[in-house]
Every structure is written in structure tokens, then in C-alpha cells.
Scaffold this motif. Structure first.
Motif, PDB file in Angstrom:
ATOM      1  N   LYS A  13       0.854  -1.184   0.000  1.00 15.67           N
ATOM      2  CA  LYS A  13       0.000   0.000   0.000  1.00 15.67           C
ATOM      3  C   LYS A  13       0.892   1.237   0.000  1.00 15.67           C
ATOM      4  N   THR A  14       0.327   2.361  -0.376  1.00 16.39           N
ATOM      5  CA  THR A  14       1.080   3.599  -0.579  1.00 16.39           C
ATOM      6  C   THR A  14       1.929   3.986   0.627  1.00 16.39           C
ATOM      7  N   ASP A  15       1.350   3.959   1.808  1.00 12.94           N
ATOM      8  CA  ASP A  15       2.098   4.370   3.007  1.00 12.94           C
ATOM      9  C   ASP A  15       3.337   3.518   3.227  1.00 12.94           C
ATOM     10  N   GLU A  16       3.197   2.219   3.003  1.00 11.81           N
ATOM     11  CA  GLU A  16       4.331   1.317   3.166  1.00 11.81           C
ATOM     12  C   GLU A  16       5.416   1.589   2.117  1.00 11.81           C
ATOM     13  N   ILE A  17       4.999   1.874   0.888  1.00 11.77           N
ATOM     14  CA  ILE A  17       5.976   2.199  -0.163  1.00 11.77           C
ATOM     15  C   ILE A  17       6.738   3.471   0.214  1.00 11.77           C
ATOM     16  N   TYR A  18       6.004   4.491   0.665  1.00  8.48           N
ATOM     17  CA  TYR A  18       6.651   5.747   1.069  1.00  8.48           C
ATOM     18  C   TYR A  18       7.650   5.495   2.199  1.00  8.48           C
ATOM     19  N   GLU A  55      11.615   6.201   2.110  1.00  9.40           N
ATOM     20  CA  GLU A  55      12.262   7.077   3.105  1.00  9.40           C
ATOM     21  C   GLU A  55      13.418   6.380   3.810  1.00  9.40           C
ATOM     22  N   LYS A  56      13.279   5.098   4.073  1.00  9.51           N
ATOM     23  CA  LYS A  56      14.334   4.338   4.759  1.00  9.51           C
ATOM     24  C   LYS A  56      15.528   4.063   3.857  1.00  9.51           C
ATOM     25  N   SER A  57      15.349   4.227   2.553  1.00  8.18           N
ATOM     26  CA  SER A  57      16.433   3.942   1.613  1.00  8.18           C
ATOM     27  C   SER A  57      17.538   4.985   1.733  1.00  8.18           C
ATOM     28  N   ARG A  58      18.657   4.702   1.114  1.00  8.58           N
ATOM     29  CA  ARG A  58      19.791   5.619   1.130  1.00  8.58           C
ATOM     30  C   ARG A  58      19.832   6.512  -0.109  1.00  8.58           C
ATOM     31  N   TYR A  59      18.736   6.552  -0.832  1.00 15.43           N
ATOM     32  CA  TYR A  59      18.689   7.364  -2.035  1.00 15.43           C
ATOM     33  C   TYR A  59      18.693   8.843  -1.686  1.00 15.43           C
ATOM     34  N   LYS A  60      19.142   9.643  -2.632  1.00 12.02           N
ATOM     35  CA  LYS A  60      19.152  11.104  -2.450  1.00 12.02           C
ATOM     36  C   LYS A  60      17.720  11.614  -2.367  1.00 12.02           C
ATOM     37  N   GLU A  61      17.557  12.759  -1.742  1.00 12.02           N
ATOM     38  CA  GLU A  61      16.219  13.335  -1.556  1.00 12.02           C
ATOM     39  C   GLU A  61      15.520  13.570  -2.894  1.00 12.02           C
ATOM     40  N   LYS A  62      16.264  13.986  -3.901  1.00 10.65           N
ATOM     41  CA  LYS A  62      15.678  14.213  -5.220  1.00 10.65           C
ATOM     42  C   LYS A  62      15.115  12.906  -5.786  1.00 10.65           C
ATOM     43  N   THR A  63      15.855  11.823  -5.627  1.00  6.85           N
ATOM     44  CA  THR A  63      15.418  10.515  -6.109  1.00  6.85           C
ATOM     45  C   THR A  63      14.182  10.058  -5.343  1.00  6.85           C
ATOM     46  N   MET A 115      11.143  11.879  -6.601  1.00  7.19           N
ATOM     47  CA  MET A 115      10.707  11.363  -7.905  1.00  7.19           C
ATOM     48  C   MET A 115       9.967  10.037  -7.740  1.00  7.19           C
ATOM     49  N   MET A 116      10.497   9.177  -6.882  1.00  5.09           N
ATOM     50  CA  MET A 116       9.877   7.877  -6.652  1.00  5.09           C
ATOM     51  C   MET A 116       8.479   8.044  -6.055  1.00  5.09           C
ATOM     52  N   LYS A 117       8.355   8.942  -5.109  1.00 10.99           N
ATOM     53  CA  LYS A 117       7.053   9.184  -4.474  1.00 10.99           C
ATOM     54  C   LYS A 117       6.056   9.781  -5.466  1.00 10.99           C
ATOM     55  N   MET A 118       6.537  10.658  -6.333  1.00  7.66           N
ATOM     56  CA  MET A 118       5.647  11.226  -7.358  1.00  7.66           C
ATOM     57  C   MET A 118       5.114  10.125  -8.271  1.00  7.66           C
ATOM     58  N   LEU A 119       5.996   9.194  -8.641  1.00  5.42           N
ATOM     59  CA  LEU A 119       5.577   8.093  -9.511  1.00  5.42           C
ATOM     60  C   LEU A 119       4.522   7.225  -8.824  1.00  5.42           C
ATOM     61  N   VAL A 120       4.729   6.908  -7.557  1.00  6.15           N
ATOM     62  CA  VAL A 120       3.765   6.105  -6.798  1.00  6.15           C
ATOM     63  C   VAL A 120       2.428   6.837  -6.722  1.00  6.15           C
ATOM     64  N   GLN A 121       2.490   8.115  -6.402  1.00  5.17           N
ATOM     65  CA  GLN A 121       1.257   8.908  -6.262  1.00  5.17           C
ATOM     66  C   GLN A 121       0.467   8.925  -7.571  1.00  5.17           C
ATOM     67  N   VAL A 179      10.433  -3.253  -4.463  1.00  6.84           N
ATOM     68  CA  VAL A 179       9.094  -2.668  -4.356  1.00  6.84           C
ATOM     69  C   VAL A 179       8.605  -2.266  -5.742  1.00  6.84           C
ATOM     70  N   SER A 180       7.346  -2.555  -6.027  1.00 10.29           N
ATOM     71  CA  SER A 180       6.735  -2.078  -7.265  1.00 10.29           C
ATOM     72  C   SER A 180       6.265  -0.641  -7.060  1.00 10.29           C
ATOM     73  N   PRO A 181       6.365   0.196  -8.087  1.00 10.62           N
ATOM     74  CA  PRO A 181       5.857   1.560  -7.972  1.00 10.62           C
ATOM     75  C   PRO A 181       4.333   1.648  -8.040  1.00 10.62           C
ATOM     76  N   ILE A 182       3.682   0.503  -8.219  1.00  9.49           N
ATOM     77  CA  ILE A 182       2.225   0.456  -8.269  1.00  9.49           C
ATOM     78  C   ILE A 182       1.717   0.030  -6.894  1.00  9.49           C
ATOM     79  N   ALA A 183       0.902   0.877  -6.292  1.00  7.86           N
ATOM     80  CA  ALA A 183       0.413   0.625  -4.934  1.00  7.86           C
ATOM     81  C   ALA A 183      -0.873  -0.198  -4.945  1.00  7.86           C
ATOM     82  N   ILE A 184      -1.037  -0.979  -3.895  1.00 10.24           N
ATOM     83  CA  ILE A 184      -2.290  -1.693  -3.664  1.00 10.24           C
ATOM     84  C   ILE A 184      -3.319  -0.651  -3.227  1.00 10.24           C
ATOM     85  N   PRO A 185      -4.521  -0.679  -3.783  1.00  9.08           N
ATOM     86  CA  PRO A 185      -5.546   0.299  -3.386  1.00  9.08           C
ATOM     87  C   PRO A 185      -5.844   0.234  -1.885  1.00  9.08           C
TER      88      PRO A 185
END
Length: 160
Positions: free
Chosen positions: A76-81, A85-93, A96-102, A136-142
Motif C-alpha cells: 500500500k502507498t504508506d508502506e511504499i513511502y 524514506e528508509k532507503s539511502r537514495y538522495k532526496e531528489k530521487t 521522484m519515486m514518491k511522485m511516480l507512486v502517487q 518494491v513495485s511503484p504500483i500501490a495496492i488500493p
């Protein structure tokens, strides 16, 4: 698609219970793609193509399922976010990932989300690779779904 649901719509269908828990994927190829696959797998006739159908099908399924929903599992979306957030990716990345999920959640399609974002192919591929590394898939469970997690269909299909 859910084969059981499809068969329920046909009153004349027999042995419908055999289709419980079957998820069916169909990938259609045009003439040029079939020619490419024939060349790639060294098929010189329809018979040799059909003999190699399992190997060709696995290759095609792996390649295109990754394009449709990535290699990761579904949350689900919250879990993906949270995982982003827990990843070591840069804030910009991460942004972008969160925008794609949204957008994929809002529009019900990864392709529609990419179209809205107007990212070039390199950016798309890089973001998908980040999701794949997270598993993680960028497609969230409804949100209304009673399940919080689904294993990736590629993993299920190839490990059966």
C-alpha cells in the motif's frame, strides 16, 4: 487478469473451479516481434518456434512484466513511502519515486503516470531500477483492498 472471474461471466463454462487462483497474463506480439524472437532463439520454422515456446515465453514474460510493474512486490502507498524514506537514495530521487507512486495510484496505470511526468526513457529506467533494488513495485495496492501485500507475479510465475 483473474481467470476465475472471467470464466464466471460465461454461463456455459464447465469446471470453473479449476480456475481458482489462476492469474493469466497475455502478451501480444506483432509480426516484427515474432520475427525478432525467432531470430533470437534460432527458430527456423513454426515447429521450432513452438518447440521453444516455453523458453521464449519465459523470456518475453520476464522482459515485459518488468516494464509493466517492475520486479518488486506490491504494498500500500504508506508502506511504499516508508520503504523509500528508509532507503539511502538522495532526496531528489526519493521525491521522484514518491511522485511516480502517487500518480500511478491516482491514474491506475504506470504508463499513465509516466506520461503525466513526461520523463525521458533514461529517467524512467533509472527510477524503475531504484524500485527494483528496493524490491518494491511503484504500483500501490488500493487502500480499500483487504490485503496489504502481494508478491510480484513474475516471482510467483517463475517459481511455481
Amino acid at each position: 487478469y483473474n481467470k476465475y472471474s472471467q470464466l464466471q461471466q460465461n454461463d456455459r463454462c464447465k469446471n470453473i473451479d479449476d480456475a481458482v487462483n489462476i492469474l493469466r497474463a497475455e502478451i501480444q506480439c506483432d509480426k516484427n516481434k515474432v520475427k525478432h524472437l525467432s531470430d533470437k532463439f534460432g527458430c527456423t520454422s513454426v515447429v521450432s518456434f513452438l518447440r521453444n515456446a516455453d523458453m521464449i515465453g519465459t523470456y518475453v514474460f520476464k522482459k515485459y512484466s518488468n516494464i509493466f510493474f517492475g520486479e518488486g512486490d506490491f504494498y500500500k502507498t504508506d508502506e511504499i513511502y516508508e520503504l523509500i524514506e528508509k532507503s539511502r537514495y538522495k532526496e531528489k530521487t526519493k521525491k521522484m519515486m514518491k511522485m511516480l507512486v502517487q500518480l500511478s495510484s491516482k491514474h491506475g496505470s504506470l504508463q499513465k503516470a509516466f506520461n503525466k511526468l513526461e520523463w525521458d526513457r533514461v529517467t524512467r529506467n533509472n527510477v524503475i531500477k531504484k524500485f527494483n533494488k528496493l524490491g518494491v513495485s511503484p504500483i500501490a495496492i488500493p487502500l480499500r483492498c483487504k490485503y496489504d501485500y502481494f508478491k510480484n507475479p513474475l516471482t510467483l510465475a517463475l517459481n511455481s
